[in-house]
Design a protein around this motif. Structure first.
Motif, mmCIF file in Angstrom:
data_model
loop_
_atom_site.group_PDB
_atom_site.id
_atom_site.type_symbol
_atom_site.label_atom_id
_atom_site.label_comp_id
_atom_site.label_asym_id
_atom_site.label_seq_id
_atom_site.Cartn_x
_atom_site.Cartn_y
_atom_site.Cartn_z
ATOM 1 N N LYS A 46 0.833 -1.195 0.000
ATOM 2 C CA LYS A 46 0.000 0.000 0.000
ATOM 3 C C LYS A 46 0.874 1.253 0.000
ATOM 4 O O LYS A 46 1.904 1.313 0.690
ATOM 5 C CB LYS A 46 -0.920 0.004 1.225
ATOM 6 C CG LYS A 46 -2.137 -0.889 1.043
ATOM 7 C CD LYS A 46 -3.090 -0.771 2.208
ATOM 8 C CE LYS A 46 -4.319 -1.650 1.992
ATOM 9 N NZ LYS A 46 -5.240 -1.599 3.130
ATOM 10 N N CYS A 47 0.435 2.242 -0.755
ATOM 11 C CA CYS A 47 1.147 3.520 -0.843
ATOM 12 C C CYS A 47 1.131 4.216 0.523
ATOM 13 O O CYS A 47 0.067 4.322 1.151
ATOM 14 C CB CYS A 47 0.484 4.394 -1.896
ATOM 15 S SG CYS A 47 1.098 6.083 -1.926
ATOM 16 N N PRO A 48 2.296 4.698 1.003
ATOM 17 C CA PRO A 48 2.341 5.366 2.308
ATOM 18 C C PRO A 48 1.678 6.750 2.286
ATOM 19 O O PRO A 48 1.374 7.308 3.342
ATOM 20 C CB PRO A 48 3.839 5.477 2.592
ATOM 21 C CG PRO A 48 4.490 5.464 1.251
ATOM 22 C CD PRO A 48 3.627 4.604 0.378
ATOM 23 N N GLU A 49 1.416 7.305 1.093
ATOM 24 C CA GLU A 49 0.824 8.643 0.976
ATOM 25 C C GLU A 49 -0.700 8.600 0.891
ATOM 26 O O GLU A 49 -1.382 9.354 1.569
ATOM 27 C CB GLU A 49 1.391 9.363 -0.255
ATOM 28 C CG GLU A 49 2.856 9.745 -0.121
ATOM 29 C CD GLU A 49 3.079 10.763 1.001
ATOM 30 O OE1 GLU A 49 2.322 11.749 1.065
ATOM 31 O OE2 GLU A 49 4.021 10.553 1.798
ATOM 32 N N CYS A 50 -1.228 7.713 0.025
ATOM 33 C CA CYS A 50 -2.675 7.718 -0.196
ATOM 34 C C CYS A 50 -3.354 6.401 0.173
ATOM 35 O O CYS A 50 -4.570 6.318 0.234
ATOM 36 C CB CYS A 50 -2.980 8.080 -1.654
ATOM 37 S SG CYS A 50 -2.600 6.761 -2.816
ATOM 38 N N GLY A 51 -2.582 5.336 0.393
ATOM 39 C CA GLY A 51 -3.168 4.066 0.791
ATOM 40 C C GLY A 51 -3.600 3.179 -0.353
ATOM 41 O O GLY A 51 -4.051 2.059 -0.132
ATOM 42 N N GLN B 118 5.654 1.863 -7.177
ATOM 43 C CA GLN B 118 5.024 3.070 -7.690
ATOM 44 C C GLN B 118 3.531 2.960 -7.441
ATOM 45 O O GLN B 118 2.909 1.943 -7.756
ATOM 46 C CB GLN B 118 5.299 3.235 -9.183
ATOM 47 C CG GLN B 118 4.775 4.563 -9.724
ATOM 48 C CD GLN B 118 5.248 4.840 -11.131
ATOM 49 O OE1 GLN B 118 5.408 3.927 -11.924
ATOM 50 N NE2 GLN B 118 5.487 6.089 -11.438
ATOM 51 N N CYS B 119 2.971 4.018 -6.868
ATOM 52 C CA CYS B 119 1.542 4.054 -6.558
ATOM 53 C C CYS B 119 0.718 3.993 -7.843
ATOM 54 O O CYS B 119 1.048 4.626 -8.838
ATOM 55 C CB CYS B 119 1.220 5.327 -5.776
ATOM 56 S SG CYS B 119 -0.525 5.448 -5.346
ATOM 57 N N ARG B 120 -0.356 3.189 -7.818
ATOM 58 C CA ARG B 120 -1.205 3.056 -9.002
ATOM 59 C C ARG B 120 -2.167 4.235 -9.158
ATOM 60 O O ARG B 120 -2.758 4.413 -10.220
ATOM 61 C CB ARG B 120 -2.007 1.750 -8.921
ATOM 62 C CG ARG B 120 -1.221 0.563 -9.419
ATOM 63 C CD ARG B 120 -2.062 -0.685 -9.369
ATOM 64 N NE ARG B 120 -1.330 -1.831 -9.893
ATOM 65 C CZ ARG B 120 -1.743 -3.086 -9.799
ATOM 66 N NH1 ARG B 120 -2.871 -3.355 -9.209
ATOM 67 N NH2 ARG B 120 -1.042 -4.068 -10.298
ATOM 68 N N ASP C 103 -3.186 10.321 -9.572
ATOM 69 C CA ASP C 103 -3.106 11.641 -8.931
ATOM 70 C C ASP C 103 -1.993 11.683 -7.885
ATOM 71 O O ASP C 103 -1.556 12.759 -7.491
ATOM 72 C CB ASP C 103 -4.443 11.977 -8.263
ATOM 73 C CG ASP C 103 -5.539 12.201 -9.289
ATOM 74 O OD1 ASP C 103 -5.210 12.655 -10.413
ATOM 75 O OD2 ASP C 103 -6.711 11.912 -8.974
ATOM 76 N N CYS C 104 -1.561 10.524 -7.415
ATOM 77 C CA CYS C 104 -0.525 10.449 -6.382
ATOM 78 C C CYS C 104 0.834 10.123 -7.019
ATOM 79 O O CYS C 104 1.768 10.905 -6.945
ATOM 80 C CB CYS C 104 -0.914 9.396 -5.347
ATOM 81 S SG CYS C 104 0.344 9.076 -4.112
ATOM 82 N N SER C 105 0.909 8.954 -7.685
ATOM 83 C CA SER C 105 2.126 8.497 -8.373
ATOM 84 C C SER C 105 3.358 8.489 -7.476
ATOM 85 O O SER C 105 4.481 8.664 -7.954
ATOM 86 C CB SER C 105 2.393 9.336 -9.629
ATOM 87 O OG SER C 105 1.383 9.125 -10.571
ATOM 88 N N CYS C 106 3.146 8.309 -6.176
ATOM 89 C CA CYS C 106 4.255 8.254 -5.239
ATOM 90 C C CYS C 106 5.148 7.050 -5.553
ATOM 91 O O CYS C 106 4.659 5.970 -5.864
ATOM 92 C CB CYS C 106 3.693 8.143 -3.823
ATOM 93 S SG CYS C 106 4.930 7.912 -2.544
ATOM 94 N N THR C 107 6.456 7.247 -5.521
ATOM 95 C CA THR C 107 7.385 6.124 -5.661
ATOM 96 C C THR C 107 8.158 5.983 -4.364
ATOM 97 O O THR C 107 8.553 6.983 -3.750
ATOM 98 C CB THR C 107 8.362 6.315 -6.843
ATOM 99 O OG1 THR C 107 9.021 7.553 -6.701
ATOM 100 C CG2 THR C 107 7.653 6.264 -8.171
HETATM 101 ZN ZN LIG Z 1 -0.328 6.932 -3.550
#
Ligand SMILES: [Zn+2]
Length: 91
Positions: free
Chosen positions: A4-9, A30-32, A35-39
């Motif tokens: 799970k992405c630590p920014e958006c879940g 990489q977040c799916r 809008d987030c695309s956190c890596t």
């Molecule tokens: Zn994310």
């Protein structure tokens, strides 16, 4: 494996991975969520060995010597003959 992405879940997917140590692997995610695309990276390590394999694998190599005794059967398969030679060399 997904994390799970630590920014958006949202579920992040694996981009690549590399071993830091023989039992520690670093994975790039990489977040799916577009809008987030956190890596981010995560570490995966061996926590506990539940059951060790038999260490008598040397005896298995000796058993593998039996197939090369019938090379005529494998003669028309060139790759099969090479495999037999490869199995003989470590002994
Ligand atoms: Zn994310």
């Amino acid at each position: 494996m997904a994390l799970k992405c630590p920014e958006c879940g949202c579920v992040a997917h694996t981009r690549t991975s590399a071993y830091e140590a023989p039992s520690v692997k670093r994975t790039w995610y990489q977040c799916r969520n577009l809008d987030c695309s956190c890596t981010f990276t995560a570490l995966e390590s061996v926590e506990k060995i539940i059951m060790k394999p038999n260490k008598s694998s040397v005896e298995t190599d000796i058993v593998d010597e039996t197939p090369p005794k019938k090379p005529q059967t494998l003669n028309r398969y060139g790759s099969a003959s090479k495999l037999s030679n490869r199995q003989q060399s470590p002994v």
